[in-house]
Scaffold this motif. Structure first.
Motif, PDB file in Angstrom:
ATOM      1  N   ALA A  41       0.650  -1.275  -0.566  1.00 16.35           N
ATOM      2  CA  ALA A  41       0.273  -0.045   0.072  1.00 16.35           C
ATOM      3  C   ALA A  41       1.133   1.097  -0.469  1.00 16.35           C
ATOM      4  O   ALA A  41       1.895   1.257   0.525  1.00 16.35           O
ATOM      5  CB  ALA A  41      -0.505   0.226   1.395  1.00 16.35           C
ATOM      6  N   ALA A  42       0.181   2.036  -0.833  1.00 19.29           N
ATOM      7  CA  ALA A  42       1.012   3.302  -0.647  1.00 19.29           C
ATOM      8  C   ALA A  42       1.327   4.791   0.491  1.00 19.29           C
ATOM      9  O   ALA A  42       1.972   5.004   1.162  1.00 19.29           O
ATOM     10  CB  ALA A  42       1.171   4.533  -2.310  1.00 19.29           C
ATOM     11  N   GLY A  43      -0.287   3.888   1.111  1.00 15.77           N
ATOM     12  CA  GLY A  43       0.030   5.091   1.836  1.00 15.77           C
ATOM     13  C   GLY A  43      -0.121   5.060   3.415  1.00 15.77           C
ATOM     14  O   GLY A  43       0.094   3.670   3.430  1.00 15.77           O
ATOM     15  N   GLY A  44      -0.430   5.949   4.759  1.00 14.68           N
ATOM     16  CA  GLY A  44      -0.160   4.974   5.804  1.00 14.68           C
ATOM     17  C   GLY A  44      -1.795   4.884   6.323  1.00 14.68           C
ATOM     18  O   GLY A  44      -2.317   4.339   7.608  1.00 14.68           O
ATOM     19  N   ALA A  45      -2.809   5.293   6.047  1.00 14.56           N
ATOM     20  CA  ALA A  45      -4.227   4.621   5.927  1.00 14.56           C
ATOM     21  C   ALA A  45      -4.506   3.515   6.405  1.00 14.56           C
ATOM     22  O   ALA A  45      -3.691   2.576   6.158  1.00 14.56           O
ATOM     23  CB  ALA A  45      -5.175   5.673   4.806  1.00 14.56           C
ATOM     24  N   PRO A  46      -5.348   2.719   7.019  1.00 17.83           N
ATOM     25  CA  PRO A  46      -6.073   1.825   7.215  1.00 17.83           C
ATOM     26  C   PRO A  46      -5.592   0.876   5.668  1.00 17.83           C
ATOM     27  O   PRO A  46      -6.621   1.127   4.701  1.00 17.83           O
ATOM     28  CB  PRO A  46      -6.832   1.522   7.568  1.00 17.83           C
ATOM     29  N   VAL A  47      -5.081  -0.337   5.534  1.00 14.95           N
ATOM     30  CA  VAL A  47      -5.480  -1.561   4.526  1.00 14.95           C
ATOM     31  C   VAL A  47      -5.737  -2.032   3.836  1.00 14.95           C
ATOM     32  O   VAL A  47      -6.609  -3.219   4.747  1.00 14.95           O
ATOM     33  CB  VAL A  47      -3.746  -2.524   4.173  1.00 14.95           C
ATOM     34  N   ALA A  48      -7.150  -1.672   3.149  1.00 11.35           N
ATOM     35  CA  ALA A  48      -7.369  -2.605   2.620  1.00 11.35           C
ATOM     36  C   ALA A  48      -7.486  -3.776   2.080  1.00 11.35           C
ATOM     37  O   ALA A  48      -6.529  -3.793   1.171  1.00 11.35           O
ATOM     38  CB  ALA A  48      -8.920  -2.140   1.559  1.00 11.35           C
ATOM     39  N   ALA A  49      -8.530  -4.988   1.641  1.00  9.57           N
ATOM     40  CA  ALA A  49      -7.853  -5.856   1.888  1.00  9.57           C
ATOM     41  C   ALA A  49      -7.973  -5.755  -0.205  1.00  9.57           C
ATOM     42  O   ALA A  49      -9.331  -4.603  -0.462  1.00  9.57           O
ATOM     43  CB  ALA A  49      -9.184  -6.948   1.058  1.00  9.57           C
ATOM     44  N   PRO A  50      -7.066  -6.301  -0.694  1.00  9.38           N
ATOM     45  CA  PRO A  50      -6.646  -6.489  -1.963  1.00  9.38           C
ATOM     46  C   PRO A  50      -7.856  -6.657  -3.128  1.00  9.38           C
ATOM     47  O   PRO A  50      -8.781  -7.806  -2.400  1.00  9.38           O
ATOM     48  CB  PRO A  50      -5.565  -7.140  -2.541  1.00  9.38           C
ATOM     49  N   ALA A  51      -8.735  -5.437  -4.010  1.00 15.52           N
ATOM     50  CA  ALA A  51      -9.416  -6.226  -5.176  1.00 15.52           C
ATOM     51  C   ALA A  51      -8.991  -7.641  -6.258  1.00 15.52           C
ATOM     52  O   ALA A  51      -8.163  -7.179  -6.500  1.00 15.52           O
ATOM     53  CB  ALA A  51      -9.528  -5.086  -5.585  1.00 15.52           C
ATOM     54  N   LEU A  52      -9.660  -8.413  -6.211  1.00  8.21           N
ATOM     55  CA  LEU A  52      -9.441  -9.237  -6.509  1.00  8.21           C
ATOM     56  C   LEU A  52      -9.248  -9.160  -8.365  1.00  8.21           C
ATOM     57  O   LEU A  52      -9.907  -9.008  -8.940  1.00  8.21           O
ATOM     58  CB  LEU A  52     -10.386 -10.782  -6.336  1.00  8.21           C
ATOM     59  N   PRO A  53      -7.844  -9.721  -8.817  1.00  7.27           N
ATOM     60  CA  PRO A  53      -7.546  -8.946 -10.156  1.00  7.27           C
ATOM     61  C   PRO A  53      -8.728 -10.200 -10.962  1.00  7.27           C
ATOM     62  O   PRO A  53      -8.776 -11.612 -10.531  1.00  7.27           O
ATOM     63  CB  PRO A  53      -6.305  -9.326 -10.819  1.00  7.27           C
ATOM     64  N   ALA A  54      -8.783  -9.669 -12.310  1.00  8.02           N
ATOM     65  CA  ALA A  54      -9.651 -10.385 -13.010  1.00  8.02           C
ATOM     66  C   ALA A  54      -9.243 -11.993 -13.220  1.00  8.02           C
ATOM     67  O   ALA A  54      -9.956 -13.532 -13.195  1.00  8.02           O
ATOM     68  CB  ALA A  54      -9.627 -10.021 -14.624  1.00  8.02           C
ATOM     69  N   ALA A  55      -7.649 -11.943 -13.196  1.00  6.99           N
ATOM     70  CA  ALA A  55      -7.235 -13.180 -14.117  1.00  6.99           C
ATOM     71  C   ALA A  55      -7.319 -14.036 -12.483  1.00  6.99           C
ATOM     72  O   ALA A  55      -7.388 -15.322 -12.921  1.00  6.99           O
ATOM     73  CB  ALA A  55      -6.032 -13.536 -13.590  1.00  6.99           C
ATOM     74  N   VAL A  56      -7.658 -14.372 -11.774  1.00  5.38           N
ATOM     75  CA  VAL A  56      -8.033 -14.236 -10.033  1.00  5.38           C
ATOM     76  C   VAL A  56      -9.353 -14.587 -10.279  1.00  5.38           C
ATOM     77  O   VAL A  56     -10.213 -15.809  -9.973  1.00  5.38           O
ATOM     78  CB  VAL A  56      -7.515 -13.560  -8.849  1.00  5.38           C
ATOM     79  N   GLN A  57     -10.040 -13.902 -10.643  1.00  8.66           N
ATOM     80  CA  GLN A  57     -11.703 -14.077 -10.542  1.00  8.66           C
ATOM     81  C   GLN A  57     -12.584 -14.969 -11.972  1.00  8.66           C
ATOM     82  O   GLN A  57     -13.146 -15.880 -11.592  1.00  8.66           O
ATOM     83  CB  GLN A  57     -12.362 -12.694 -11.168  1.00  8.66           C
ATOM     84  N   ASN A  58     -11.571 -15.342 -12.084  1.00 10.27           N
ATOM     85  CA  ASN A  58     -12.102 -16.263 -13.284  1.00 10.27           C
ATOM     86  C   ASN A  58     -10.787 -17.414 -13.648  1.00 10.27           C
ATOM     87  O   ASN A  58     -10.539 -18.211 -14.804  1.00 10.27           O
ATOM     88  CB  ASN A  58     -11.645 -15.720 -15.134  1.00 10.27           C
ATOM     89  N   LEU A  59     -10.418 -17.631 -12.567  1.00  7.84           N
ATOM     90  CA  LEU A  59      -9.297 -18.375 -12.517  1.00  7.84           C
ATOM     91  C   LEU A  59      -9.819 -19.600 -13.227  1.00  7.84           C
ATOM     92  O   LEU A  59      -9.407 -20.811 -13.276  1.00  7.84           O
ATOM     93  CB  LEU A  59      -8.433 -18.705 -10.911  1.00  7.84           C
ATOM     94  N   TRP A  60     -10.661 -20.316 -11.915  1.00  8.07           N
ATOM     95  CA  TRP A  60     -12.062 -21.942 -12.068  1.00  8.07           C
ATOM     96  C   TRP A  60     -13.228 -21.118 -12.287  1.00  8.07           C
ATOM     97  O   TRP A  60     -13.477 -20.252 -12.026  1.00  8.07           O
ATOM     98  CB  TRP A  60     -11.704 -22.413 -10.669  1.00  8.07           C
ATOM     99  N   SER A  61     -13.842 -22.515 -13.980  1.00  4.06           N
ATOM    100  CA  SER A  61     -15.170 -22.328 -13.836  1.00  4.06           C
ATOM    101  C   SER A  61     -16.359 -22.662 -12.513  1.00  4.06           C
ATOM    102  O   SER A  61     -16.945 -22.062 -12.636  1.00  4.06           O
ATOM    103  CB  SER A  61     -15.629 -23.205 -14.478  1.00  4.06           C
ATOM    104  N   GLY A  62     -16.028 -22.582 -11.098  1.00  2.46           N
ATOM    105  CA  GLY A  62     -16.956 -23.095 -10.098  1.00  2.46           C
ATOM    106  C   GLY A  62     -15.995 -23.361  -8.952  1.00  2.46           C
ATOM    107  O   GLY A  62     -15.377 -23.691  -8.430  1.00  2.46           O
TER     108      GLY A  62
END
Length: 295
Positions: A41-62
Motif C-alpha cells: 500500500a502506498a499510504g499510511g491509512a488502514p490497509v483495505a483488502a486487495p481487489a481481486l484481479p480479473a485473472a483470479v476471478q476467472n481462475l476456475w469455472s466454479g
C-alpha cells in the motif's frame, strides 16, 4: 523463497522445529504454508483488502470461494469456507507483523488450489511432482498454497511461515545472499511467535550441545535441498535466522532493517560497513551469540 524476479520456491517446513509441524517428516520438505503475492500500500491509512484481479476471478469455472480480511483476500477452489477464513485471519496477522518491522503497510492475496496437482499447474510446473513436496510457491505476483503440505503445520507454524513469506514479498530479495534474505524473513516470522531459540532452532541446538557449533555463515549451497545430511538445510535456515537476530539484538531492529535495505541497494559489504561491521566481525559475534543462545 524469494520473490525476484521469478520468485524462488518457498521452503515448506525445512528449518521448522518439531514444535511447528504436526508430522516430523514434514520438516524434510521445502518450507512454507503459504507463499504470498503482495501488493504494497502506498499510504499510511488502514490497509483495505486487495481487489481481486480479473485473472483470479476467472481462475476456475466454479466452486470458487473468497474470504477477505482487513488486509488480505484468499481465493480457494473447492476449499472449505472455514479454512479460507482461517487463512485470511492468519494473513492479516502476518501482514501486521511484517508491517511492524518494515514500517510500511502490507496487503496480501492468497490462492488455494484444490490439491497439489492443481497448484503445480497454476505455477507452471509439472503438476504435483514439480512442487517437490513444497507447501507453496510464489509466482507471477500471486500466492499458490499447496493444501496437503500446509495441513502438516501447527497453528504457530502457519503463522511463522506466512510472516516469513510476506517478508520476502514485501522486502524483496534481489542481490542478497541467502543467509540474509532467509534469515531476515525468519527473524520477522519468529519475532512474535513466542518460541525460545532452542525450540525454533532445535536441530542447530543439538549440534551446539554436541560440541559442533557452526564455523561460518551458511552459503548458497547450504540452502539447496537434498544432500547427504538431511538436517543441514534446517540448520542453515536456523543459522541465518540467528545471524539476523544477533544484529537486531546487538544493534537494534532498525539497524537490521536498514542494513537489509542498503544491502539490496549497494551490496552486503557496504551495508555492513555502514552498521560498523565487517563480514569477519559479524561472523565472530554471531558465533558467540549462537553459543550463548543454544549452548
Amino acid at each position: 523463497m524469494s520473490v525476484s524476479p521469478r520468485p524462488a520456491r518457498s521452503r515448506g517446513t525445512a528449518g521448522l522445529s518439531d514444535a511447528l509441524t504436526t508430522q516430523p517428516a514434514a520438516r524434510a520438505v521445502a518450507r512454507a504454508a503459504a507463499c504470498l503475492a503482495l501488493v504494497l500500500a502506498a499510504g499510511g491509512a488502514p490497509v483495505a483488502a486487495p481487489a481481486l484481479p480479473a485473472a483470479v476471478q476467472n481462475l476456475w469455472s466454479g466452486q470458487t470461494g473468497v474470504a477477505r480480511g482487513r488486509a488480505s483476500a484468499v481465493v480457494g477452489h473447492g476449499t472449505a469456507p472455514d479454512l479460507l477464513d482461517d487463512l485470511a485471519r492468519r494473513a492479516d496477522l502476518a501482514a501486521g507483523r511484517v508491517a511492524a518491522v518494515l514500517r510500511q503497510p502490507v496487503r496480501a492475496l492468497v490462492i488455494v488450489p484444490r490439491d497439489a496437482a492443481e497448484a503445480g499447474r497454476l505455477a507452471g510446473l509439472a503438476g504435483a511432482a514439480g512442487l517437490d513436496g513444497l507447501a507453496a510457491v510464489a509466482d507471477r505476483g500471486r500466492v499458490i498454497v499447496v493444501p496437503e503440505t500446509f495441513a502438516r503445520l501447527t497453528p504457530t507454524g502457519r503463522d511463522v511461515v506466512l510472516a516469513h513469506e510476506l517478508t520476502h514479498a514485501a522486502a524483496g530479495t534481489g542481490g542478497l545472499p541467502p543467509w540474509l534474505y532467509e534469515g531476515f524473513a525468519d527473524y520477522v516470522g519468529y519475532r512474535d511467535a513466542g518460541l525460545a531459540a532452542g525450540v525454533a532452532a532445535a536441530e542447530l541446538a543439538a549440534e551446539v550441545r554436541a560440541g559442533r557449533p557452526p564455523r561460518g555463515l551458511p552459503g548458497p549451497r547450504d540452502f539447496a535441498p537434498g544432500g547427504g545430511d538431511p538436517g543441514r538445510l534446517a540448520r542453515a535456515y536456523q543459522e541465518a535466522w540467528l545471524a539476523c537476530r544477533f544484529i537486531a539484538s546487538s544493534y537494534g531492529e532498525e539497524t537490521l532493517v536498514r542494513l537489509y535495505r542498503e544491502a539490496r541497494a549497494h551490496g552486503v559489504d557496504r551495508a555492513l560497513a555502514s552498521a560498523g561491521l565487517t563480514a569477519g566481525s559479524l561472523a565472530a559475534g554471531w558465533r558467540g551469540y549462537v553459543l550463548h543462545e543454544l549452548g
